[in-house]
Design a protein around this motif. Structure first.
Motif, mmCIF file in Angstrom:
data_model
loop_
_atom_site.group_PDB
_atom_site.id
_atom_site.type_symbol
_atom_site.label_atom_id
_atom_site.label_comp_id
_atom_site.label_asym_id
_atom_site.label_seq_id
_atom_site.Cartn_x
_atom_site.Cartn_y
_atom_site.Cartn_z
ATOM 1 N N LEU A 163 3.583 -6.170 -14.226
ATOM 2 C CA LEU A 163 2.250 -5.583 -14.437
ATOM 3 C C LEU A 163 1.695 -5.192 -13.070
ATOM 4 C CD1 LEU A 163 -0.066 -4.845 -16.355
ATOM 5 C CD2 LEU A 163 -0.921 -7.185 -16.097
ATOM 6 N N TYR A 164 1.498 -3.889 -12.924
ATOM 7 C CA TYR A 164 1.105 -3.301 -11.632
ATOM 8 C C TYR A 164 -0.385 -2.997 -11.693
ATOM 9 C CZ TYR A 164 0.982 0.867 -8.434
ATOM 10 O OH TYR A 164 0.683 1.810 -7.485
ATOM 11 N N ALA A 165 -1.167 -3.641 -10.833
ATOM 12 C CA ALA A 165 -2.594 -3.343 -10.750
ATOM 13 C C ALA A 165 -2.822 -2.443 -9.544
ATOM 14 C CB ALA A 165 -3.396 -4.639 -10.617
ATOM 15 N N ARG B 177 0.852 -1.202 0.000
ATOM 16 C CA ARG B 177 0.000 0.000 0.000
ATOM 17 C C ARG B 177 0.877 1.237 0.000
ATOM 18 N NH1 ARG B 177 -4.595 -0.609 3.668
ATOM 19 N NH2 ARG B 177 -5.651 -1.265 1.760
ATOM 20 N N ASP B 178 0.560 2.125 -0.929
ATOM 21 C CA ASP B 178 1.289 3.382 -1.119
ATOM 22 C C ASP B 178 0.516 4.491 -0.389
ATOM 23 O OD1 ASP B 178 2.799 5.410 -2.244
ATOM 24 O OD2 ASP B 178 1.907 5.233 -4.234
ATOM 25 N N HIS B 179 1.211 5.538 0.013
ATOM 26 C CA HIS B 179 0.557 6.729 0.587
ATOM 27 C C HIS B 179 0.805 7.872 -0.388
ATOM 28 C CE1 HIS B 179 -0.130 5.086 4.737
ATOM 29 N NE2 HIS B 179 0.830 4.278 4.339
ATOM 30 N N LYS B 180 -0.222 8.231 -1.167
ATOM 31 C CA LYS B 180 0.021 9.127 -2.309
ATOM 32 C C LYS B 180 0.049 10.613 -1.944
ATOM 33 C CE LYS B 180 -0.894 6.493 -6.409
ATOM 34 N NZ LYS B 180 -1.607 5.246 -6.147
ATOM 35 N N ARG B 181 -0.700 10.992 -0.896
ATOM 36 C CA ARG B 181 -0.757 12.430 -0.595
ATOM 37 C C ARG B 181 0.475 12.866 0.198
ATOM 38 N NH1 ARG B 181 -5.577 15.209 -1.014
ATOM 39 N NH2 ARG B 181 -7.142 13.942 -2.048
ATOM 40 N N CYS C 150 -3.535 0.453 -14.444
ATOM 41 C CA CYS C 150 -2.434 -0.489 -14.653
ATOM 42 C C CYS C 150 -1.170 0.299 -14.917
ATOM 43 C CB CYS C 150 -2.698 -1.364 -15.876
ATOM 44 S SG CYS C 150 -3.855 -2.695 -15.571
ATOM 45 N N ASN C 151 -0.066 -0.146 -14.346
ATOM 46 C CA ASN C 151 1.240 0.365 -14.734
ATOM 47 C C ASN C 151 2.042 -0.785 -15.310
ATOM 48 O OD1 ASN C 151 0.765 3.025 -13.869
ATOM 49 N ND2 ASN C 151 1.258 2.481 -11.758
ATOM 50 N N ALA C 152 3.028 -0.434 -16.119
ATOM 51 C CA ALA C 152 3.789 -1.448 -16.848
ATOM 52 C C ALA C 152 5.177 -1.639 -16.240
ATOM 53 C CB ALA C 152 3.907 -1.030 -18.318
ATOM 54 N N ARG C 153 5.269 -1.469 -14.924
ATOM 55 C CA ARG C 153 6.570 -1.433 -14.235
ATOM 56 C C ARG C 153 6.341 -1.689 -12.758
ATOM 57 N NH1 ARG C 153 5.356 2.853 -11.423
ATOM 58 N NH2 ARG C 153 3.899 4.308 -12.358
ATOM 59 N N PHE C 154 7.438 -1.809 -12.013
ATOM 60 C CA PHE C 154 7.327 -1.928 -10.559
ATOM 61 C C PHE C 154 6.891 -0.582 -9.971
ATOM 62 C CE2 PHE C 154 10.669 -5.211 -11.368
ATOM 63 C CZ PHE C 154 10.012 -6.301 -10.810
ATOM 64 N N GLY C 155 6.152 -0.613 -8.873
ATOM 65 C CA GLY C 155 5.729 0.615 -8.206
ATOM 66 C C GLY C 155 6.864 1.214 -7.393
ATOM 67 N N ASP C 156 6.822 2.518 -7.275
ATOM 68 C CA ASP C 156 7.822 3.259 -6.514
ATOM 69 C C ASP C 156 7.059 4.187 -5.583
ATOM 70 O OD1 ASP C 156 9.804 4.978 -5.642
ATOM 71 O OD2 ASP C 156 10.689 5.308 -7.605
ATOM 72 N N PRO C 157 7.054 4.045 -4.281
ATOM 73 C CA PRO C 157 8.018 3.312 -3.455
ATOM 74 C C PRO C 157 7.579 1.904 -3.029
ATOM 75 C CG PRO C 157 6.687 4.708 -2.039
ATOM 76 C CD PRO C 157 6.162 4.874 -3.441
ATOM 77 N N GLU C 158 6.566 1.318 -3.664
ATOM 78 C CA GLU C 158 6.130 -0.013 -3.230
ATOM 79 C C GLU C 158 7.288 -1.023 -3.233
ATOM 80 O OE1 GLU C 158 4.383 1.949 -5.245
ATOM 81 O OE2 GLU C 158 2.238 1.473 -5.242
ATOM 82 N N VAL C 159 8.063 -0.989 -4.325
ATOM 83 C CA VAL C 159 9.073 -2.039 -4.471
ATOM 84 C C VAL C 159 10.196 -1.913 -3.424
ATOM 85 C CG1 VAL C 159 10.923 -1.382 -6.102
ATOM 86 C CG2 VAL C 159 9.588 -3.457 -6.473
ATOM 87 N N THR D 34 1.321 12.980 -4.757
ATOM 88 C CA THR D 34 2.756 12.888 -5.028
ATOM 89 C C THR D 34 3.008 11.560 -5.733
ATOM 90 O OG1 THR D 34 3.323 11.626 -3.054
ATOM 91 C CG2 THR D 34 3.164 14.034 -2.798
ATOM 92 N N GLY D 35 4.262 11.288 -6.016
ATOM 93 C CA GLY D 35 4.617 9.969 -6.552
ATOM 94 C C GLY D 35 4.455 8.878 -5.516
ATOM 95 N N GLY D 36 4.338 9.234 -4.244
ATOM 96 C CA GLY D 36 4.202 8.254 -3.162
ATOM 97 C C GLY D 36 5.111 8.633 -2.003
HETATM 98 N N1 GLY Z 1 3.558 4.421 -6.274
HETATM 99 C C1 GLY Z 1 2.763 4.519 -7.426
HETATM 100 C C2 GLY Z 1 3.419 4.187 -8.683
HETATM 101 O O1 GLY Z 1 4.515 3.667 -8.720
HETATM 102 O O2 GLY Z 1 2.829 4.440 -9.720
#
Ligand code: GLY
Ligand code: AMP
Length: 479
Positions: free
Chosen positions: A293-295, A236-240, A309-318, A250-252
């Motif tokens: 594949l990021y859902a 789980r990301d915290h976007k705000r 959907c994103n086509a990459r690893f999440g940042d900062p999830e990963v 924000t980006g996270g």
């Molecule tokens: N943390 C959200 C993203 O990587 O798109």
């Protein structure tokens, strides 16, 4: 065969020995950190990389090679005889870097431009999801202001409406989405989008209007090879920007894993009803997807819904996910790149849809520059990095540079992710907070509530028992 087709010859049964990672942010630091620790990996090259990434063992950075330049990346991969290229950010995907590498026979983890479109075109994503039977928010795409506004009105005036969401189609660096409480806000957002989009784009679907859903969000990222998927644990990301989910997007600003309200037992079902049908539909359209594949999911009262959907690893999830993995990434990324993820997983003794974890929980706290996200200030000296590392945290650098005196300075919006591990989420959080407290610079911004509010069921365990029965999810499942 092209001369480049010899790439991959160093890869043994235990995976690739020589890797090239593209990118230089926090996500790539975490990938390099993880890959360079694998015994079978001899060298990790990174383009462009960063000063901090270059400090990792077995790593060599190429700051002058742009990850966006297909010819330069191909030249480096060939010259250095790498077994596998791993693409971090979305921009090289959209720039066709993967296509150039694949044309030359270089094994690459990352989708082609055609498959990566699922990230940068929200209209394409909706179209693929609809054809695949994957549930998304009610919505449509438009090329003109008036019909878009009419549809926004219809959604806003529907019984029980919570508002509408206006999304720009295209790579918008996370800035293309406006969540609107009312029609006036939607009208203003549409006005901005239609005023700023280049004329030439108006022939294409450019704006997506969706009903506004509510619920907690979660990211479920899977390694994929055309038809197969193997998921990382949910995060789980915290976007705000600010505590209590206030302030700008924000980006996270932090992430944690596991996610108590998305138990790992449910994830296999989610992969079956989201990732697998999307992979099948992309393959059917001649754009098979190999990569991460990021859902992005929203857990609505009616069940999980795909938001993006994103086509990459999440940042900062990963940054929070990789320290939890109990399987080596190298052989799996290589297997996915070769279209044979199942064999790679089998060779590691893995079964099922989920990657195994260490049992630890992880919490990543992002430290951001002064004035992020509007106009992040560069050049502030960062204090306390060694202390944070000594406290046991992994500190991944997203936007730093080393000055002539050897000190790290801020050099981007999100500057660092400080990752704490622990047997429970609160323990991991305490470790991350303790280490983050040791780092400072003028104007540093951070949230103090990353992973602070957890459903009651999860407080005691890293991996909670299954509080959501599969039946309950299926009830709200794809319609
Ligand atoms: N943390 C959200 C993203 O990587 O798109
Ligand atoms: P996206 O770039 O599509 O992930 O959207 C960014 C953020 O906007 C998401 O993480 C959600 O917080 C929010 N969002 C997107 N679509 C919706 C929706 N249909 N309803 C409510 N919030 C949304």
């Amino acid at each position: 065969m092209s001369p480049q087709a010899s790439s991959g010859v160093n890869a043994g049964p235990s995976g690739p020995a020589r890797l090239l990672v593209l990118g230089g942010g926090g996500r790539e630091h975490a990938l390099v950190w993880s890959l360079s620790r694998e015994a079978a990996v001899e060298a990790v090259l990174v383009a462009p990389g960063s000063d901090a990434i270059a400090d990792e063992p077995k790593v060599r950075c190429f700051p002058n090679v742009s990850a966006l330049d297909p010819a330069a990346v191909l030249d480096l991969a060939t010259r250095e005889d790498v077994d596998l290229v791993v693409v971090g950010p979305e921009a090289p995907l959209a720039a066709g870097v993967v296509d150039a590498l694949l044309d030359a026979g270089v094994p690459t983890f990352g989708p082609t431009r055609a498959a990566a479109r699922i990230e940068w075109s929200k209209a394409f994503c909706r179209d693929v999801a609809a054809a695949a039977g994957v549930r998304m928010a009610r919505g449509r795409d438009f090329t003109a202001m008036e019909p878009a506004l009419d549809f926004a009105r219809e959604l806003a005036e529907a019984p029980g409406s919570r508002g509408v969401v206006v999304k720009a189609d295209g790579l918008m660096a996370g800035k293309g989405v406006t969540v609107c409480d009312d029609l006036d806000t939607a009208r203003a957002a549409l006005g901005v989008l239609f005023a700023t989009l280049p004329e030439g784009q108006l022939a294409q679907p450019v704006v997506v209007i969706e009903e506004r859903l509510s619920g907690a969000e979660a990211s479920l990222i899977a390694l994929c090879d055309d038809h197969g998927a193997l998921a990382l644990p949910p995060a789980r990301d915290h976007k705000r920007l600010l505590d209590d989910d206030k302030g700008p997007n924000t980006g996270g600003m932090g992430a944690y894993s596991p996610v108590p309200d998305v138990p790992e037992s449910l994830c296999a079902t989610l992969v079956d009803v989201i990732h697998m049908p999307i992979l099948a539909e992309l393959a059917r359209r001649g754009a098979p997807f190999r990569g991460a594949l990021y859902a992005g999911l929203m857990l609505t009262p009616e069940g999980p819904v795909l938001i993006e959907c994103n086509a990459r690893f999440g940042d900062p999830e990963v940054q929070a996910l990789l320290p939890r993995l109990a399987a080596p990434l190298g052989p799996l990324l290589y297997g996915a790149a070769q279209g044979d993820l199942a064999s790679a997983a089998g060779a590691l003794g893995l079964t099922g849809r989920m990657l195994p974890t260490t049992g630890d929980a992880a919490v990543a706290v992002v430290l951001a520059a002064a004035d992020y996200p509007a106009a992040p200030r560069k050049g502030d000296v960062i204090l306390g990095l060694d202390d944070a590392a000594a406290a046991g945290a992994a500190v991944f650098h997203a936007g730093t540079v080393r000055d002539a005196d050897g000190q790290f300075r801020t050099n981007g919006g999100r500057v660092l992710a400080v990752v704490g591990l622990g047997t429970t989420i609160p323990a991991a959080r305490a470790n991350a907070e303790r280490a983050a407290d040791l780092i400072t610079w003028p104007g540093m911004q951070r949230r103090r509530d990353v992973a602070a509010r957890l459903p009651a069921a999860a407080r005691g365990a890293a991996t909670s028992p299954d509080p959501v029965s599969e039946k309950a999810w299926m009830k709200g499942g794809p319609s």
